[in-house]
Write a protein that holds these residues in place. Structure first.
Motif, PDB file in Angstrom:
ATOM      1  N   LYS A 104     -59.368  83.657 -87.445  1.00 37.62           N
ATOM      2  CA  LYS A 104     -60.795  83.977 -87.334  1.00 37.62           C
ATOM      3  C   LYS A 104     -61.687  82.908 -87.973  1.00 37.62           C
ATOM      4  CE  LYS A 104     -60.533  88.105 -85.421  1.00 37.62           C
ATOM      5  NZ  LYS A 104     -61.186  88.439 -84.122  1.00 37.62           N
ATOM      6  N   LYS A 105     -61.072  82.032 -88.751  1.00 40.82           N
ATOM      7  CA  LYS A 105     -61.857  81.101 -89.560  1.00 40.82           C
ATOM      8  C   LYS A 105     -62.691  80.141 -88.717  1.00 40.82           C
ATOM      9  CE  LYS A 105     -60.219  79.543 -93.445  1.00 40.82           C
ATOM     10  NZ  LYS A 105     -59.502  78.767 -94.488  1.00 40.82           N
ATOM     11  N   ARG A 106     -62.115  79.559 -87.684  1.00 42.76           N
ATOM     12  CA  ARG A 106     -62.841  78.568 -86.886  1.00 42.76           C
ATOM     13  C   ARG A 106     -64.108  79.178 -86.264  1.00 42.76           C
ATOM     14  NH1 ARG A 106     -61.590  73.828 -84.601  1.00 42.76           N
ATOM     15  NH2 ARG A 106     -59.375  74.073 -85.074  1.00 42.76           N
ATOM     16  N   GLU A 107     -63.939  80.339 -85.666  1.00 44.77           N
ATOM     17  CA  GLU A 107     -65.078  81.008 -85.026  1.00 44.77           C
ATOM     18  C   GLU A 107     -66.199  81.283 -86.026  1.00 44.77           C
ATOM     19  OE1 GLU A 107     -66.028  85.426 -83.158  1.00 44.77           O
ATOM     20  OE2 GLU A 107     -63.942  84.733 -83.289  1.00 44.77           O
ATOM     21  N   ARG A 108     -65.820  81.709 -87.217  1.00 40.63           N
ATOM     22  CA  ARG A 108     -66.823  82.065 -88.222  1.00 40.63           C
ATOM     23  C   ARG A 108     -67.460  80.834 -88.850  1.00 40.63           C
ATOM     24  NH1 ARG A 108     -63.067  87.091 -90.412  1.00 40.63           N
ATOM     25  NH2 ARG A 108     -63.597  88.481 -88.658  1.00 40.63           N
ATOM     26  N   LEU A 109     -66.688  79.777 -89.004  1.00 38.76           N
ATOM     27  CA  LEU A 109     -67.266  78.512 -89.487  1.00 38.76           C
ATOM     28  C   LEU A 109     -68.252  77.947 -88.470  1.00 38.76           C
ATOM     29  CD1 LEU A 109     -64.127  76.835 -91.095  1.00 38.76           C
ATOM     30  CD2 LEU A 109     -66.178  77.608 -92.317  1.00 38.76           C
ATOM     31  N   GLN A 110     -67.926  78.077 -87.221  1.00 37.07           N
ATOM     32  CA  GLN A 110     -68.836  77.596 -86.174  1.00 37.07           C
ATOM     33  C   GLN A 110     -70.151  78.384 -86.198  1.00 37.07           C
ATOM     34  OE1 GLN A 110     -68.353  74.812 -84.130  1.00 37.07           O
ATOM     35  NE2 GLN A 110     -70.552  75.236 -83.845  1.00 37.07           N
ATOM     36  N   GLN A 111     -70.049  79.653 -86.539  1.00 40.66           N
ATOM     37  CA  GLN A 111     -71.268  80.470 -86.645  1.00 40.66           C
ATOM     38  C   GLN A 111     -72.153  79.960 -87.784  1.00 40.66           C
ATOM     39  OE1 GLN A 111     -72.284  83.106 -84.540  1.00 40.66           O
ATOM     40  NE2 GLN A 111     -74.166  82.633 -85.668  1.00 40.66           N
TER      41      GLN A 111
ATOM     42  N   TYR B  90     -79.652  83.340 -98.111  1.00 41.58           N
ATOM     43  CA  TYR B  90     -78.512  84.153 -98.535  1.00 41.58           C
ATOM     44  C   TYR B  90     -77.640  84.566 -97.346  1.00 41.58           C
ATOM     45  CZ  TYR B  90     -80.565  84.295-103.174  1.00 41.58           C
ATOM     46  OH  TYR B  90     -81.068  83.935-104.405  1.00 41.58           O
ATOM     47  N   MET B  91     -78.239  84.671 -96.170  1.00 40.86           N
ATOM     48  CA  MET B  91     -77.444  84.924 -94.974  1.00 40.86           C
ATOM     49  C   MET B  91     -76.509  83.742 -94.703  1.00 40.86           C
ATOM     50  SD  MET B  91     -78.622  85.570 -91.012  1.00 40.86           S
ATOM     51  CE  MET B  91     -78.802  83.800 -90.681  1.00 40.86           C
ATOM     52  N   LEU B  92     -77.032  82.520 -94.833  1.00 39.56           N
ATOM     53  CA  LEU B  92     -76.219  81.321 -94.616  1.00 39.56           C
ATOM     54  C   LEU B  92     -75.083  81.245 -95.637  1.00 39.56           C
ATOM     55  CD1 LEU B  92     -75.960  78.617 -92.992  1.00 39.56           C
ATOM     56  CD2 LEU B  92     -77.240  77.565 -94.876  1.00 39.56           C
ATOM     57  N   VAL B  93     -75.409  81.486 -96.898  1.00 39.97           N
ATOM     58  CA  VAL B  93     -74.391  81.428 -97.956  1.00 39.97           C
ATOM     59  C   VAL B  93     -73.332  82.508 -97.732  1.00 39.97           C
ATOM     60  CG1 VAL B  93     -73.954  81.638-100.432  1.00 39.97           C
ATOM     61  CG2 VAL B  93     -76.026  80.487 -99.634  1.00 39.97           C
ATOM     62  N   SER B  94     -73.782  83.702 -97.388  1.00 35.74           N
ATOM     63  CA  SER B  94     -72.844  84.809 -97.148  1.00 35.74           C
ATOM     64  C   SER B  94     -71.938  84.507 -95.965  1.00 35.74           C
ATOM     65  CB  SER B  94     -73.611  86.108 -96.896  1.00 35.74           C
ATOM     66  OG  SER B  94     -74.360  86.485 -98.024  1.00 35.74           O
ATOM     67  N   GLY B  95     -72.540  83.979 -94.904  1.00 34.02           N
ATOM     68  CA  GLY B  95     -71.754  83.630 -93.723  1.00 34.02           C
ATOM     69  C   GLY B  95     -70.690  82.594 -94.040  1.00 34.02           C
ATOM     70  N   TYR B  96     -71.042  81.611 -94.853  1.00 40.01           N
ATOM     71  CA  TYR B  96     -70.091  80.564 -95.213  1.00 40.01           C
ATOM     72  C   TYR B  96     -68.948  81.131 -96.073  1.00 40.01           C
ATOM     73  CZ  TYR B  96     -68.044  76.627 -97.691  1.00 40.01           C
ATOM     74  OH  TYR B  96     -67.137  75.724 -98.244  1.00 40.01           O
ATOM     75  N   LYS B  97     -69.307  81.933 -97.089  1.00 41.95           N
ATOM     76  CA  LYS B  97     -68.274  82.466 -97.980  1.00 41.95           C
ATOM     77  C   LYS B  97     -67.365  83.462 -97.262  1.00 41.95           C
ATOM     78  CE  LYS B  97     -70.568  81.533-102.340  1.00 41.95           C
ATOM     79  NZ  LYS B  97     -70.905  82.008-103.701  1.00 41.95           N
ATOM     80  N   TYR B  98     -67.943  84.177 -96.317  1.00 41.79           N
ATOM     81  CA  TYR B  98     -67.133  85.083 -95.501  1.00 41.79           C
ATOM     82  C   TYR B  98     -66.181  84.283 -94.616  1.00 41.79           C
ATOM     83  CZ  TYR B  98     -66.009  88.586 -91.914  1.00 41.79           C
ATOM     84  OH  TYR B  98     -65.353  89.412 -91.043  1.00 41.79           O
ATOM     85  N   ALA B  99     -66.698  83.213 -94.014  1.00 39.48           N
ATOM     86  CA  ALA B  99     -65.891  82.400 -93.095  1.00 39.48           C
ATOM     87  C   ALA B  99     -64.758  81.673 -93.813  1.00 39.48           C
ATOM     88  CB  ALA B  99     -66.780  81.393 -92.377  1.00 39.48           C
ATOM     89  N   ILE B 100     -65.092  81.071 -94.939  1.00 45.79           N
ATOM     90  CA  ILE B 100     -64.119  80.223 -95.634  1.00 45.79           C
ATOM     91  C   ILE B 100     -62.947  81.037 -96.180  1.00 45.79           C
ATOM     92  CG2 ILE B 100     -64.980  80.239 -98.009  1.00 45.79           C
ATOM     93  CD1 ILE B 100     -64.123  77.096 -95.951  1.00 45.79           C
TER      94      ILE B 100
END
Length: 286
Positions: free
Chosen positions: A238-245, A222-232
C-alpha cells in the motif's frame, strides 16, 4: 365599604360576565391566602379556578407557580377550548424562568399540536432559540448546536420573510463557526494522538466542508504531514499508492501555505517522499 363596592360592581355586570368575575374573585382570594392555599389549589378539581389562578400568577411574573398550575391543567384541557392558550402560556412561563431545555420542547410540541395557531411562527422560532441558548462551548458535545441549526434552517425555509430572519441568520452564523471549530478540534486531535489515517481523512473532510475556514492553512499542513506519516508506515503493498497521494496533495497544499516554517517542513516532506518512491523503484528493478 369594599364588600359593598364589589356587590355593586357584580350587579352591574352583564350575566355572561358574572361567572368570569366570580372565578377571578375566587382565584384572587386563593392567591392571597398563602402557600397552604396554593397546595390546596393544586389538589383541587376546580379547573376553572386553577386556570384563572395560573393566568394571574403568570401576569404577576410569578412563573414558578404558574408553571405548576399549567402542568396540572394541560392534561385536563387537552382537546378543549382553552388547550391552545394553556399550552402557549405554559411554554412561555418556562421560557421566562430560563428553563430553556423544557421550554424548547414545549414550543416544539405546541407547533405540532396547533399548526394553524397565530403563535406557530413564534413557537418555531423560540423552539430553535431555546436550543441555541442550550448550545455549549465548542469544546463540548455539539448535538444541541446541530439541532438548533437544523431548526433555524427549517424556520428560514418556512418563513423566509419573517421579521425574525436577521436574528436567525446571526444565530446560524455564530453556531456554524462553533461547529467549524469543533470539527477542526476533532480532526487535529487525531493528529495530536498520532492516529494519522483518521487525522488525514478528518482534515480532508474539514477542508471540503469549510473551504474558507480561517484555520485552512493549518488544516492543509497537518493533512499533508498526516498523509506522509500514514504512508511511510504503511505495509509495502500500500505504500507506493499512499506516497503518491502525498505528492498529489503537496501541489495544492504548498500553494496555500504562507508560514515560512510550515512551508519548509512541507517541502522537506515532498523531498523525502520523492526519495522513498525512488528507492522503491530501484528495489523493484525499475
Amino acid at each position: 365599604m369594599l364588600l359593598r363596592a364589589i356587590r355593586e360592581l357584580f350587579v352591574s355586570l352583564q350575566p355572561m360576565k358574572k361567572a368570569t368575575f366570580i372565578l377571578n374573585i375566587l382565584a384572587t382570594c386563593l392567591l392571597l391566602t398563602g402557600c397552604n392555599s396554593f397546595d390546596k389549589l393544586l389538589k383541587s378539581n376546580d379547573y376553572d379556578v386553577k386556570y384563572q389562578a395560573a393566568m394571574q400568577y403568570y401576569n404577576e411574573n410569578r412563573f414558578s407557580k404558574a408553571i405548576q398550575l399549567f402542568e396540572n391543567l394541560t392534561l385536563h384541557y387537552r382537546g378543549r377550548e382553552n388547550a391552545e392558550e394553556i399550552a402557549w402560556y405554559y411554554a412561555q412561563a418556562l421560557y421566562q424562568e430560563k428553563d430553556y431545555y423544557t421550554a424548547g420542547y414545549q414550543f416544539k410540541r405546541f407547533a405540532r399540536q396547533f399548526p394553524y395557531s397565530e403563535h406557530v411562527e413564534e413557537a418555531c422560532f423560540l423552539s430553535a432559540y431555546c436550543k441555541y441558548m442550550e448550545s455549549p462551548s465548542y469544546t463540548l458535545d455539539q448535538s444541541m448546536t446541530k439541532e438548533a441549526v437544523e431548526e433555524f434552517e427549517t424556520f428560514a425555509e418556512k418563513w423566509p420573510r419573517s421579521t425574525r430572519m436577521p436574528e436567525v441568520n446571526r444565530y446560524l452564523d455564530e453556531m456554524r463557526v462553533k461547529l467549524m471549530k469543533k470539527d477542526y478540534e476533532i480532526a487535529y486531535g487525531y493528529y495530536f494522538i498520532e492516529e494519522y489515517h483518521a487525522a488525514y481523512e478528518s482534515l480532508k473532510n474539514f477542508l471540503s466542508l469549510y473551504p474558507e475556514a480561517p484555520m485552512r492553512e493549518d488544516a492543509m499542513f497537518y493533512m499533508l504531514v498526516s498523509g506522509y506519516k500514514y504512508a511511510i508506515n504503511s505495509r509495502e503493498d500500500k505504500k507506493r499508492e499512499r506516497l503518491q497521494q502525498v505528492i498529489n496533495d503537496f501541489d495544492r497544499v504548498v500553494a496555500s501555505i504562507k508560514d515560512a516554517k510550515k512551508l519548509t517542513e512541507a517541502q522537506d516532506i515532498y523531498t523525502k517522499t520523492r526519495a522513498e518512491l525512488a528507492k522503491m523503484d530501484a528495489n523493484s528493478g525499475k
